[in-house]
Design an enzyme around this catalytic site. Structure first.
Site, PDB file in Angstrom:
ATOM      1  N   SER A 150      12.796  10.848 -12.866  1.00 55.52           N
ATOM      2  CA  SER A 150      13.883  10.209 -12.136  1.00 55.52           C
ATOM      3  C   SER A 150      13.431   8.877 -11.561  1.00 55.52           C
ATOM      4  CB  SER A 150      14.367  11.119 -10.998  1.00 55.52           C
ATOM      5  OG  SER A 150      14.855  12.335 -11.502  1.00 55.52           O
ATOM      6  N   GLU A 186      46.424  11.052 -15.688  1.00 59.55           N
ATOM      7  CA  GLU A 186      45.773  11.533 -14.473  1.00 59.55           C
ATOM      8  C   GLU A 186      45.085  10.376 -13.755  1.00 59.55           C
ATOM      9  OE1 GLU A 186      46.528  14.261 -13.262  1.00 59.55           O
ATOM     10  OE2 GLU A 186      45.615  15.995 -14.213  1.00 59.55           O
ATOM     11  N   LYS A 199      17.822  20.551  -1.136  1.00 57.39           N
ATOM     12  CA  LYS A 199      18.758  19.442  -0.925  1.00 57.39           C
ATOM     13  C   LYS A 199      19.962  19.551  -1.861  1.00 57.39           C
ATOM     14  CE  LYS A 199      17.243  15.287   0.094  1.00 57.39           C
ATOM     15  NZ  LYS A 199      16.674  13.912   0.022  1.00 57.39           N
ATOM     16  N   ASP A 200      19.730  19.940  -3.116  1.00 64.28           N
ATOM     17  CA  ASP A 200      20.824  20.116  -4.069  1.00 64.28           C
ATOM     18  C   ASP A 200      21.748  21.254  -3.656  1.00 64.28           C
ATOM     19  OD1 ASP A 200      19.978  18.035  -5.604  1.00 64.28           O
ATOM     20  OD2 ASP A 200      19.222  19.230  -7.264  1.00 64.28           O
ATOM     21  N   HIS A 244      13.712  13.683 -18.330  1.00 61.20           N
ATOM     22  CA  HIS A 244      12.419  14.271 -17.979  1.00 61.20           C
ATOM     23  C   HIS A 244      11.254  13.621 -18.710  1.00 61.20           C
ATOM     24  CE1 HIS A 244      14.464  18.226 -16.491  1.00 61.20           C
ATOM     25  NE2 HIS A 244      14.637  17.200 -15.673  1.00 61.20           N
TER      26      HIS A 244
END
Length: 377
Positions: free
Chosen positions: A206, A271, A227-228, A202
């Site tokens: 972005s 894994e 959108k998220d 921040h």
């Protein structure tokens, strides 16, 4: 009273600046959704792990049976275990996509954000490995034995380190207790580093696909919050389908057998999200060389901001670099596939080839950037 009001106003303004009025570039695609998805899955993992810890026993003699008790006798215990186990796989899938997006669009240019992100990857890998050992099945026991033995390659203090981690001269009850303690604590350390990661993000805001500094900004809510949420719903539906229809698809069958120090599994493997590094490890004949290669396969990400210093902010602008990126992804997938194969020809030979390509690719990235910048000049 006045002081408490000021504090509450500052907290509200901080939340408002981070989640509502945060200025965000107008050109962000769905590839920027994975950061928020990772945060949600991190909280899910912490919460499900907390409830699982109520019923788990960190004693080697009954830990395996405590898992059976959870799955059979605890109300919705089977669902909690499946959500937590498959949630780890989904978390790493999201993280690898998130890092891949950052590599493709040149997010490593934001130094503090990138370094904190790589640190989160390392902490998450450590946490996942510790959690993989806790069921104390065959694969858990032997994976712990093999991986911890790697520390013996450290000069002078290797043997002492291994014995300290084991709590003795072999993997046993003290090892399980220590792994359980660290597995419980590390997620909260990860949460702290995530807050730092967001704080650094921040500071500059972005990035965007073209890497341009533009005043064309939108507020985060409602444009990107919606959108998220849409991305979260789509991914959560797929995640729940896996948990309810194929709950054990990511689990090794050997781990449904109680650990036995006298019986070694025919093929010891971690894994799926560790398989690329495991392939690199076993491709080096020297034990100390394998450990160095294993560590460098992840640590090399720290050096990307130093290796890739280019004029244009986004690597999307570099044609050769963009093509090399997709070749790198294909090579990473092949390394993951080979890690799940037996240690025999041709897989062992292919592992050596693709491990070399993995590291050569980073040199190729640097050459591609320098060559295109030279041509532009």
């Amino acid at each position: 009273m006045l002081l408490s009001l000021r504090k509450s106003n500052s907290i509200v303004s901080m939340i408002n600046g981070s989640l509502i009025d945060l200025p965000s570039p107008s050109s962000l695609s769905y590839f920027w959704n994975f950061g928020s998805l990772l945060g949600i899955f991190l909280f899910s993992q912490i919460l499900s792990g907390l409830f699982l810890s109520f019923h788990f026993s960190g004693d080697a003699s009954i830990s395996f049976y405590s898992i059976i008790y959870m799955a059979r006798d605890v109300n919705y215990g089977w669902l909690l275990r499946v959500l937590h186990a498959n949630g780890a796989s989904m978390f790493f899938l999201l993280m690898y996509i998130h890092i891949g997006r950052g590599l493709y669009y040149g997010s490593y240019r934001n130094l503090k954000v990138w370094l904190s992100g790589v640190t989160l990857l390392l902490l998450s890998m450590a946490t996942a490995f510790l959690g993989y050992v806790l069921p104390w099945g065959q694969m858990s026991f032997w994976a712990a034995t093999v991986i911890t033995n790697l520390l013996s390659a450290v000069p002078y203090i290797g043997t002492m380190l291994v014995e300290w981690i084991w709590g003795g001269f072999a993997v046993g009850n003290p090892t399980l207790i220590r792994f359980f303690a660290f597995h419980f604590v590390l997620p909260f350390i990860i949460l702290f580093v995530v807050l730092l990661h967001l704080l650094f993000l921040h500071e500059l805001g972005s990035g965007n696909p073209l890497g341009l500094s533009s005043n064309d900004k939108l507020v985060f809510h409602p444009y990107y919050s919606v959108k998220d949420i849409y991305g979260l719903i789509m991914f959560f539906v797929g995640f729940m389908l896996v948990c309810l229809l194929f709950p054990y698809v990511f689990m090794d069958v050997e781990n449904f057998i109680q650990s036995n120090p006298l019986v070694t599994p025919t093929h010891i493997q971690p894994e799926w999200y560790f398989l690329f590094a495991y392939t690199i490890l076993r491709s080096v004949p020297s034990s100390i060389g394998g450990v160095v290669a294993l560590v460098m396969s992840v640590i090399v990400l720290y050096f990307l901001p130093l290796i890739l210093v280019h004029r244009f902010k986004s690597s999307f602008c570099y044609i050769i670099l963009s093509n090399l990126f997709w070749m790198f992804i294909a090579n990473w997938i092949l390394l993951t596939w080979i890690g799940a194969c037996e240690v025999e020809i041709p897989y062992s030979n292919l592992g050596i080839i693709f491990s070399l390509i993995y590291f050569i690719m980073y040199l190729g990235f640097w050459v591609a950037v320098e060559a295109q910048d030279l041509i532009v000049l």
